[in-house]
Scaffold this active site. Structure first.
Site, PDB file in Angstrom:
ATOM      1  N   HIS A 106      -5.710  -2.986  -3.544  1.00 18.19           N
ATOM      2  CA  HIS A 106      -6.063  -4.393  -3.369  1.00 18.19           C
ATOM      3  C   HIS A 106      -6.285  -5.030  -4.734  1.00 18.19           C
ATOM      4  O   HIS A 106      -6.930  -4.436  -5.600  1.00 18.19           O
ATOM      5  CB  HIS A 106      -7.333  -4.515  -2.522  1.00 18.19           C
ATOM      6  CG  HIS A 106      -7.122  -4.078  -1.107  1.00 18.19           C
ATOM      7  ND1 HIS A 106      -7.913  -3.156  -0.480  1.00 18.19           N
ATOM      8  CD2 HIS A 106      -6.165  -4.448  -0.208  1.00 18.19           C
ATOM      9  CE1 HIS A 106      -7.462  -2.969   0.749  1.00 18.19           C
ATOM     10  NE2 HIS A 106      -6.405  -3.736   0.951  1.00 18.19           N
TER      11      HIS A 106
ATOM     12  N   HIS B  21       0.845  -1.201   0.000  1.00 18.28           N
ATOM     13  CA  HIS B  21       0.000   0.000   0.000  1.00 18.28           C
ATOM     14  C   HIS B  21       0.877   1.247   0.000  1.00 18.28           C
ATOM     15  O   HIS B  21       0.657   2.182  -0.758  1.00 18.28           O
ATOM     16  CB  HIS B  21      -0.894   0.032   1.242  1.00 18.28           C
ATOM     17  CG  HIS B  21      -2.128  -0.793   1.130  1.00 18.28           C
ATOM     18  ND1 HIS B  21      -2.980  -0.738   0.041  1.00 18.28           N
ATOM     19  CD2 HIS B  21      -2.686  -1.682   1.985  1.00 18.28           C
ATOM     20  CE1 HIS B  21      -3.986  -1.571   0.245  1.00 18.28           C
ATOM     21  NE2 HIS B  21      -3.836  -2.160   1.416  1.00 18.28           N
TER      22      HIS B  21
ATOM     23  N   TYR C  91      -7.676  -9.827  -1.255  1.00 15.47           N
ATOM     24  CA  TYR C  91      -8.485 -10.202  -0.092  1.00 15.47           C
ATOM     25  C   TYR C  91      -8.804 -11.687  -0.109  1.00 15.47           C
ATOM     26  O   TYR C  91      -8.866 -12.307  -1.171  1.00 15.47           O
ATOM     27  CB  TYR C  91      -9.831  -9.479  -0.130  1.00 15.47           C
ATOM     28  CG  TYR C  91      -9.871  -8.067   0.408  1.00 15.47           C
ATOM     29  CD1 TYR C  91      -8.745  -7.438   0.915  1.00 15.47           C
ATOM     30  CD2 TYR C  91     -11.073  -7.378   0.412  1.00 15.47           C
ATOM     31  CE1 TYR C  91      -8.824  -6.140   1.393  1.00 15.47           C
ATOM     32  CE2 TYR C  91     -11.159  -6.079   0.885  1.00 15.47           C
ATOM     33  CZ  TYR C  91     -10.027  -5.463   1.379  1.00 15.47           C
ATOM     34  OH  TYR C  91     -10.122  -4.194   1.847  1.00 15.47           O
TER      35      TYR C  91
HETATM   36 ZN   LIG Z   1      -4.966  -3.534   2.426  1.00 11.84          ZN
END
Ligand SMILES: [Zn+2]
Length: 124
Positions: A34, A28, A80
């Site tokens: 993501h 990040h 994720y």
């Molecule tokens: Zn993250």
């Protein structure tokens, strides 16, 4: 020295292991989103909006990402897991397509594609 080695040494200096969620946060910091918000993600994952907490839905909005000609990476440390922000434990919010059994959401460390993107973005 390759990027993985450079980062590993850097992190050792700070006492942080590669096998850590820190690698996710580091990506990040380096400017990466993501994986499942990639501009082309709808070809690779199905977002199950009905299973996502409404106040968390923004985490799944598609972004206008520069994918740097790298393939969609289910194994990215930036992807994720399949039940992230689910309204109920066990309900899938992200389903890989066409093979729903593909593993997503690993946090063991950066994938080869994660490293390739850093190399491309920073020219190292
Ligand atoms: Zn993250």
């Amino acid at each position: 020295m390759d990027t993985r080695a450079s980062l590993s040494i850097l992190l050792l200096l700070f006492g942080i292991s590669q096998a850590s969620p820190f690698m996710h946060e580091l990506n990040h910091a380096l400017g990466f989103y993501h994986e499942q918000t990639r501009s082309d993600r709808d070809q690779y994952v199905k977002i199950n909006w009905e299973n996502i907490s409404p106040d968390m839905a923004y985490n799944f909005q598609r972004q206008n990402t520069n994918n740097q000609n790298t393939p969609y990476d289910y194994g990215s440390v930036m992807h994720y897991g399949r039940t992230a922000f689910s309204i109920q434990p066990g309900l899938e919010t992200i389903t890989p397509i066409p093979d729903g059994t593909v593993e997503i959401g690993q946090r063991q460390g950066m994938s080869n594609t994660d490293i390739l993107r850093i190399n491309k973005l920073y020219g190292c």
